[in-house]
Design a protein around this motif. Structure first.
Motif, PDB file in Angstrom:
ATOM      1  N   SER A   1       1.286   9.793   0.766  1.00 22.38           N
ATOM      2  CA  SER A   1       0.799   8.427   0.658  1.00 22.38           C
ATOM      3  C   SER A   1       0.042   8.190  -0.746  1.00 22.38           C
ATOM      4  N   PRO A   2      -0.959   9.260  -0.832  1.00 18.12           N
ATOM      5  CA  PRO A   2      -1.805   8.834  -2.256  1.00 18.12           C
ATOM      6  C   PRO A   2      -0.844   9.139  -3.586  1.00 18.12           C
ATOM      7  N   VAL A   3      -0.192  10.261  -3.413  1.00 13.76           N
ATOM      8  CA  VAL A   3       0.644  10.725  -4.452  1.00 13.76           C
ATOM      9  C   VAL A   3       1.798   9.436  -4.865  1.00 13.76           C
ATOM     10  N   ALA A   4       2.404   9.125  -3.679  1.00 12.87           N
ATOM     11  CA  ALA A   4       3.352   8.091  -3.870  1.00 12.87           C
ATOM     12  C   ALA A   4       2.715   6.727  -4.391  1.00 12.87           C
ATOM     13  N   ALA A   5       1.667   6.332  -3.955  1.00 13.46           N
ATOM     14  CA  ALA A   5       0.819   5.138  -4.347  1.00 13.46           C
ATOM     15  C   ALA A   5       0.652   5.272  -5.924  1.00 13.46           C
ATOM     16  N   LEU A   6      -0.038   6.428  -6.314  1.00 13.71           N
ATOM     17  CA  LEU A   6      -0.385   6.615  -7.794  1.00 13.71           C
ATOM     18  C   LEU A   6       0.862   6.736  -8.652  1.00 13.71           C
ATOM     19  N   THR A   7       1.808   7.470  -8.542  1.00 12.88           N
ATOM     20  CA  THR A   7       3.006   7.760  -9.130  1.00 12.88           C
ATOM     21  C   THR A   7       3.782   6.612  -9.427  1.00 12.88           C
TER      22      THR A   7
ATOM     23  N   CYS B   1      -7.104   1.236  -4.325  1.00 13.19           N
ATOM     24  CA  CYS B   1      -7.175   1.003  -2.712  1.00 13.19           C
ATOM     25  C   CYS B   1      -6.810   1.592  -1.765  1.00 13.19           C
ATOM     26  N   SER B   2      -5.146   1.791  -2.201  1.00 10.55           N
ATOM     27  CA  SER B   2      -4.362   2.553  -1.205  1.00 10.55           C
ATOM     28  C   SER B   2      -4.902   3.994  -0.817  1.00 10.55           C
ATOM     29  N   VAL B   3      -5.183   4.410  -1.982  1.00  8.37           N
ATOM     30  CA  VAL B   3      -5.643   5.900  -1.932  1.00  8.37           C
ATOM     31  C   VAL B   3      -6.777   6.055  -1.066  1.00  8.37           C
ATOM     32  N   GLY B   4      -7.797   4.904  -1.415  1.00  5.21           N
ATOM     33  CA  GLY B   4      -9.213   5.094  -1.025  1.00  5.21           C
ATOM     34  C   GLY B   4      -9.101   4.742   0.571  1.00  5.21           C
TER      35      GLY B   4
ATOM     36  N   ILE C   1       9.194 -13.248  -0.027  1.00  6.16           N
ATOM     37  CA  ILE C   1       8.578 -11.998   0.004  1.00  6.16           C
ATOM     38  C   ILE C   1       7.717 -11.688   1.227  1.00  6.16           C
ATOM     39  N   LEU C   2       6.982 -12.749   1.783  1.00  5.73           N
ATOM     40  CA  LEU C   2       6.243 -12.356   2.876  1.00  5.73           C
ATOM     41  C   LEU C   2       7.278 -12.667   4.294  1.00  5.73           C
ATOM     42  N   PHE C   3       8.359 -13.105   4.305  1.00  6.48           N
ATOM     43  CA  PHE C   3       9.077 -13.358   5.182  1.00  6.48           C
ATOM     44  C   PHE C   3       9.931 -11.908   5.314  1.00  6.48           C
ATOM     45  N   LEU C   4      10.069 -11.540   4.171  1.00  5.27           N
ATOM     46  CA  LEU C   4      11.140 -10.387   4.216  1.00  5.27           C
ATOM     47  C   LEU C   4      10.366  -8.996   4.521  1.00  5.27           C
ATOM     48  N   THR C   5       8.916  -9.057   3.969  1.00  3.78           N
ATOM     49  CA  THR C   5       8.238  -7.890   4.465  1.00  3.78           C
ATOM     50  C   THR C   5       7.517  -7.763   5.729  1.00  3.78           C
ATOM     51  N   TYR C   6       7.370  -8.980   5.977  1.00  7.70           N
ATOM     52  CA  TYR C   6       6.301  -9.063   7.427  1.00  7.70           C
ATOM     53  C   TYR C   6       6.763  -7.984   8.671  1.00  7.70           C
ATOM     54  N   PRO C   7       8.307  -7.780   8.905  1.00  3.16           N
ATOM     55  CA  PRO C   7       8.411  -7.086   9.933  1.00  3.16           C
ATOM     56  C   PRO C   7       8.208  -5.622   9.761  1.00  3.16           C
ATOM     57  N   TYR C   8       7.851  -5.390   8.603  1.00  5.27           N
ATOM     58  CA  TYR C   8       7.805  -3.819   8.234  1.00  5.27           C
ATOM     59  C   TYR C   8       6.120  -3.668   7.825  1.00  5.27           C
ATOM     60  N   TRP C   9       5.324  -4.545   8.087  1.00  5.94           N
ATOM     61  CA  TRP C   9       3.775  -4.484   7.811  1.00  5.94           C
ATOM     62  C   TRP C   9       3.363  -3.283   8.290  1.00  5.94           C
ATOM     63  N   GLU C  10       3.624  -3.173   9.858  1.00  8.65           N
ATOM     64  CA  GLU C  10       2.922  -2.054  10.806  1.00  8.65           C
ATOM     65  C   GLU C  10       3.490  -0.417  10.227  1.00  8.65           C
ATOM     66  N   THR C  11       4.635  -0.575   9.681  1.00 10.28           N
ATOM     67  CA  THR C  11       5.444   0.628   9.274  1.00 10.28           C
ATOM     68  C   THR C  11       4.697   1.071   7.951  1.00 10.28           C
ATOM     69  N   ILE C  12       4.439   0.183   7.076  1.00  9.41           N
ATOM     70  CA  ILE C  12       3.662   0.250   5.688  1.00  9.41           C
ATOM     71  C   ILE C  12       2.007   1.009   5.979  1.00  9.41           C
ATOM     72  N   ASP C  13       1.799   0.090   6.950  1.00 11.35           N
ATOM     73  CA  ASP C  13       0.282   0.691   7.517  1.00 11.35           C
ATOM     74  C   ASP C  13       0.406   2.116   7.898  1.00 11.35           C
ATOM     75  N   ARG C  14       1.212   2.545   8.629  1.00 13.37           N
ATOM     76  CA  ARG C  14       1.270   3.878   9.356  1.00 13.37           C
ATOM     77  C   ARG C  14       1.291   4.664   8.241  1.00 13.37           C
ATOM     78  N   PHE C  15       2.504   4.308   7.255  1.00 16.15           N
ATOM     79  CA  PHE C  15       2.665   5.508   6.124  1.00 16.15           C
ATOM     80  C   PHE C  15       1.507   5.587   5.154  1.00 16.15           C
ATOM     81  N   GLN C  16       1.081   4.340   5.037  1.00 18.75           N
ATOM     82  CA  GLN C  16      -0.140   4.247   3.879  1.00 18.75           C
ATOM     83  C   GLN C  16      -1.419   5.083   4.471  1.00 18.75           C
TER      84      GLN C  16
END
Length: 389
Positions: free
Chosen positions: A241-247, A279-282, A220-235
């Motif tokens: 982002s907050p609606v997506a995280a909660l729902t 935490c994501s919403v926060g 999981i770490l290997f497959l997701t590592y290239p997208y960590w920066e993209t996930i950060d920006r979206f989050q």
């Protein structure tokens, strides 16, 4: 290949490891008794409950408690070491020590860690209840934990969490903090190895459970590592982002696989997803307010110097933060249960009601979403008011 997998999943390896580490069943402590890997779990009419005093177990049958020691510890040092290591995968560790990364080191690292911990634990918990492979079955394996014994075994989520937490921090920290990578790698390997070995020592997982847990987490770490920066920006920046995280995380909680018997996996998974959502919403709220509490200076910054003043401030932050999180947990849990019991017209003394999906999922999700929000939004602002930052 199949024979190897059966061998690694057998109870004999676990029993041998326990003996090598000085942990013996009482009836096996002074006698050499062969271990049968395929010995079925005894189906008793009574129930087992843990006795904290003297680390024994108590067997209760037909309402009559007759206690007797179940194991003998011959290596006290290893016993304490593995019990402490096993505690690194329990809620008390997640709600006390992990937030310290946010409070005293870098919220960026805590955000990455929480994201990967949430994903890895959800995958592991679901796989347990889909594959339905049992925990070690031999009566010669000493069981030091009883709460999760009704859960299935493969993969070991302790091993998954330890691998994900250790190596997410290791991979994310070089861009934020100055440290010697080799030392960090040694620490990550040591901590994750201790947690993995502790699952064998406590008798809760087979060797195959642990190996699969490590490999799945690494994949999981290997497959997701290239997208960590993209996930950060979206989050942090996306309006959805907050609606997506909660729902999304609430939906995953409600659609968790059903079992024929009650297991703690659904409740534990909802706890993790709720904390991840909060935490994501926060973190999104902090970004919108322009106050992220990240280290000042040019990145990567040097590790803080450990002085008496820094140690005192860190201890004070730990105490205040833990009180805030545990207080939030208790208050929101009590209120949410009262509302749900009233809504579904359930008696407050009906303990079994908490196991129902329509009660367990919302009360745990709301409780730990609140904990995540307090951790990521309020605690650091309280530190500023108290002069602890």
């Amino acid at each position: 290949m199949l024979e190897l997998l059966v061998y690694l999943h057998g109870s004999e390896l676990v029993a041998r490891f326990q003996r090598r580490c000085g942990l013996f069943p009482v009836h096996d402590a002074h006698h050499s008794t062969p271990v049968h890997a395929d010995e079925p779990r005894a189906r008793l009419k009574g129930s087992w409950s843990h006795q904290d005093k003297n680390s024994n177990y108590e067997y209760k049958e037909n309402g009559c408690g007759c206690s007797r020691p179940q194991y003998e510890v011959r290596n006290r040092l290893l016993h304490v070491l593995f019990l402490l290591s096993a505690g690194l995968g329990h809620e008390i560790f997640y709600i006390t020590c992990l937030p310290c990364i946010h409070w005293s080191l870098d919220p960026f690292l805590c955000r990455r860690l929480v994201n990967m911990w949430t994903v890895v634990m959800y995958v592991g918990q679901v796989m347990k209840d889909v594959l339905k492979l049992p925990r070690p079955l031999s009566t010669h394996v000493v069981k030091l934990e009883t709460r999760v014994d009704a859960e299935y075994g493969l993969p070991s989520t302790h091993a998954m969490a330890a691998t994900a937490i250790s190596f997410t921090v290791l991979l994310s920290a070089p861009s934020r903090i100055q440290f010697q990578f080799e030392v960090g790698l040694l620490i990550a390997l040591t901590l994750s190895s201790l947690v993995c070995l502790s699952r064998l020592y406590t008798g809760m997982h087979s060797v195959l459970d642990v190996i699969c847990g490590v490999l799945i987490s690494a994949l999981i770490l290997f497959l997701t590592y290239p997208y960590w920066e993209t996930i950060d920006r979206f989050q942090l920046t996306s309006r959805v982002s907050p609606v997506a995280a909660l729902t999304l995380l609430l939906f995953l909680s409600y659609t968790y696989p059903e079992l024929e018997h009650y297991s703690t996996t659904r409740g534990d998974t909802t706890t993790i997803l709720g904390a991840g959502a909060g935490c994501s919403v926060g973190y999104w709220v902090n970004e919108q307010l322009g106050q992220t509490f990240e280290p000042l200076g040019v990145l990567p910054v040097p590790l803080p110097t450990l002085t008496a003043d820094a140690l005192a401030r860190g201890s004070a932050r730990f105490f205040v933060g833990v009180v805030a999180l545990l207080g939030t947990r208790q208050v929101v849990k009590t209120l949410s249960l009262k509302v749900l019991y009233s809504w579904y017209r359930v008696g407050r003394n009906d303990e079994s009601a908490r196991r129902r999906r329509e009660i367990e999922v919302p009360y745990k999700f709301v409780t730990y979403t609140a904990v995540g929000l307090v951790n990521s939004i309020l605690v650091n602002r309280v530190f500023i008011l108290l002069g602890l930052l």
